[in-house]
Design a protein around this motif. Structure first.
Motif, short mmCIF file in Angstrom:
data_model
loop_
_atom_site.label_atom_id
_atom_site.label_comp_id
_atom_site.label_asym_id
_atom_site.label_seq_id
_atom_site.Cartn_x
_atom_site.Cartn_y
_atom_site.Cartn_z
N ALA A 1 0.82 -1.21 0.00
CA ALA A 1 0.00 0.00 0.00
C ALA A 1 0.86 1.27 0.00
N MET A 2 1.79 1.38 0.93
CA MET A 2 2.63 2.58 1.01
C MET A 2 3.71 2.59 -0.06
N ALA B 1 14.16 6.66 7.97
CA ALA B 1 13.12 7.57 7.50
C ALA B 1 11.74 6.93 7.49
N PRO B 2 11.22 6.53 8.66
CA PRO B 2 9.86 5.98 8.69
C PRO B 2 8.84 7.03 8.23
N ILE B 3 7.71 6.54 7.75
CA ILE B 3 6.73 7.40 7.09
C ILE B 3 5.36 7.23 7.74
N SER B 4 4.49 8.23 7.50
CA SER B 4 3.14 8.19 8.08
C SER B 4 2.20 8.96 7.16
N GLY B 5 0.92 8.54 7.18
CA GLY B 5 -0.08 9.28 6.42
C GLY B 5 -1.00 8.44 5.59
N GLY B 6 -0.60 7.20 5.29
CA GLY B 6 -1.47 6.33 4.52
C GLY B 6 -1.17 6.34 3.04
N ALA C 1 -2.89 7.05 0.27
CA ALA C 1 -3.27 8.18 -0.57
C ALA C 1 -2.24 9.30 -0.47
N LYS C 2 -1.78 9.58 0.74
CA LYS C 2 -0.78 10.63 0.91
C LYS C 2 0.58 10.20 0.36
N ALA C 3 0.89 8.90 0.44
CA ALA C 3 2.13 8.42 -0.16
C ALA C 3 2.12 8.66 -1.66
N GLU C 4 0.99 8.38 -2.29
CA GLU C 4 0.89 8.56 -3.74
C GLU C 4 0.86 10.04 -4.13
N ALA C 5 0.33 10.87 -3.26
CA ALA C 5 0.27 12.31 -3.53
C ALA C 5 1.57 13.02 -3.19
N GLY C 6 2.48 12.33 -2.49
CA GLY C 6 3.71 12.97 -2.04
C GLY C 6 3.49 13.91 -0.87
N SER C 7 2.37 13.72 -0.14
CA SER C 7 2.02 14.62 0.95
C SER C 7 2.14 13.97 2.32
N MET C 8 2.76 12.80 2.39
CA MET C 8 2.89 12.11 3.67
C MET C 8 3.94 12.79 4.55
N SER C 9 4.05 12.28 5.78
CA SER C 9 5.05 12.76 6.73
C SER C 9 6.22 11.78 6.78
N MET C 10 7.41 12.30 7.07
CA MET C 10 8.61 11.48 7.17
C MET C 10 9.45 11.94 8.34
N ASN D 1 -19.32 0.66 6.59
CA ASN D 1 -19.03 -0.78 6.75
C ASN D 1 -17.94 -1.20 5.76
N ASP D 2 -16.94 -0.36 5.62
CA ASP D 2 -15.87 -0.54 4.64
C ASP D 2 -14.58 -0.88 5.38
N PHE D 3 -14.21 -2.14 5.35
CA PHE D 3 -13.00 -2.58 6.04
C PHE D 3 -11.95 -3.09 5.06
N GLU D 4 -12.07 -2.66 3.79
CA GLU D 4 -11.00 -2.95 2.84
C GLU D 4 -9.71 -2.31 3.36
N PRO D 5 -8.61 -3.05 3.40
CA PRO D 5 -7.43 -2.55 4.11
C PRO D 5 -6.69 -1.43 3.39
N ARG D 6 -6.67 -0.28 4.02
CA ARG D 6 -5.71 0.78 3.67
C ARG D 6 -4.51 0.66 4.60
N ALA D 7 -4.80 0.27 5.84
CA ALA D 7 -3.77 -0.01 6.84
C ALA D 7 -4.21 -1.28 7.56
N PHE D 8 -3.48 -2.36 7.36
CA PHE D 8 -3.88 -3.65 7.88
C PHE D 8 -3.91 -3.68 9.41
N ALA D 9 -4.89 -4.40 9.95
CA ALA D 9 -4.97 -4.55 11.40
C ALA D 9 -3.71 -5.17 11.98
N HIS D 10 -3.14 -6.14 11.28
CA HIS D 10 -1.95 -6.80 11.82
C HIS D 10 -0.74 -5.88 11.84
N ILE D 11 -0.71 -4.89 10.95
CA ILE D 11 0.41 -3.95 10.94
C ILE D 11 0.38 -3.04 12.17
N LEU D 12 -0.80 -2.48 12.47
CA LEU D 12 -0.88 -1.61 13.65
C LEU D 12 -0.65 -2.40 14.93
#
Length: 292
Positions: free
Chosen positions: A15-16, A123-128, A130-139, A231-242
């Motif tokens: 995803a990221m 350089a860990p990243i945050s934001g999900g 969509a922000k990774a693809e937009a170049g708007s995430m945090s690092m 009721n949308d649980f399609e993974p943007r951020a997997f439960a096992h990752i968090l």
């Protein structure tokens, strides 16, 4: 970017990682990718990115290698295992470690890379995605300035919000775990409160709108509970990752002799989410542990 731009390798186009690769490709950086999933590589190839058969083959083509795999074991494998980055005689190149891992693992990888003449940027990243693809995430960046300076244009292209934590590799990883501990606690608190409102008969959309405009709101609440509404649980951020991230954060706290009662409670709730078979769902699925 132009034809003389350095080639960037991305190992781990989930995803990221896929978001990062698409963003850099769109901006004109030459991109080569590697993933263990053929479908991810096929998607990248369809967009015009090069695909490498192994991490070593990727490192042979790339000047800078961005790693966005799931955990430290996978990083160990792509850096030092069979067909790994190090086997490509990568001396003089730079590795950017974007995965969320324990600080001691970041420092260990950096030390082994240094022995091979390879620089490392924590350089860990945050934001999900969509922000990774937009170049708007945090690092969250930790590395000496001499290592960072040649790659500032790349880091700027990857993340709109860049925080140079320190010159010490490992401090970026520490910062990310502190952030994810708070995010994990916030999500469990959001799920608990939102599920309570539903249980006592409040209309979910109206409840969401009230909280989003009031003192109980947070970015995590608005982002994840909006998915719950649909009721949308399609993974943007997997439960096992968090679950993994909160576990790393509480372990880091334990090592520092610091108690995290809220973090421990949140981790227990995430573990319950996994035990009930929802590990591959979005981490918003933690609310199911209150509703089932």
């Amino acid at each position: 970017m132009n034809s003389t731009s350095p080639t960037i390798g991305v190992i781990g186009i989930g995803a990221m990682g896929m978001g990062i690769a698409k963003n850099l490709h769109r901006k004109g950086w030459p991109i080569v990718v590697r993933d263990i999933r053929p479908e991810a590589e096929a998607e990248a190839a369809s967009l015009g990115m090069r695909v490498a058969a192994t991490p070593a083959a990727l490192a042979g083509q790339a000047d800078c290698i961005i790693i966005v795999v799931v955990n430290a074991a996978q990083i160990d494998d792509v850096l030092f295992g069979s067909g790994s980055v190090i086997q490509a005689a990568a001396k003089g190149k730079t590795v950017v470690l974007c995965s969320t891992i324990a600080p001691e693992d970041t420092m260990r990888f950096s030390g082994r890379l240094a022995e091979a003449g390879v620089a490392a940027i924590d350089a860990p990243i945050s934001g999900g995605p969509a922000k990774a693809e937009a170049g708007s995430m945090s690092m969250m960046i930790a590395a000496p300035e001499a290592v960072l300076q040649p790659w500032q244009p790349l880091l700027e292209a990857m993340a709109a919000k860049r925080f140079h934590i320190s010159d010490h590799v490992g401090d970026g990883a520490k910062t990310k775990l502190v952030n994810n501990l708070l995010a994990g606690i916030n999500l469990v608190a959001s799920a608990e409160a939102f599920a309570l409102g539903k249980r006592i008969g409040l209309e979910p959309r109206k409840l969401f709108d009230v909280i989003a405009a009031s003192s109980g709101s947070s970015w995590v609440f608005e982002d994840r509970m909006s998915r719950v509404l649909e009721n949308d649980f399609e993974p943007r951020a997997f439960a096992h990752i968090l679950t993994k991230d909160v576990g790393l954060a509480t372990a880091m706290a334990d090592a520092a002799g610091y108690d995290t009662p809220l973090g421990d409670a949140a981790l227990a709730r995430y573990k319950l989410t996994l035990e009930r078979g929802w590990s591959q769902l979005d981490d918003a699925a933690v609310i199911k542990t209150y509703e089932s």
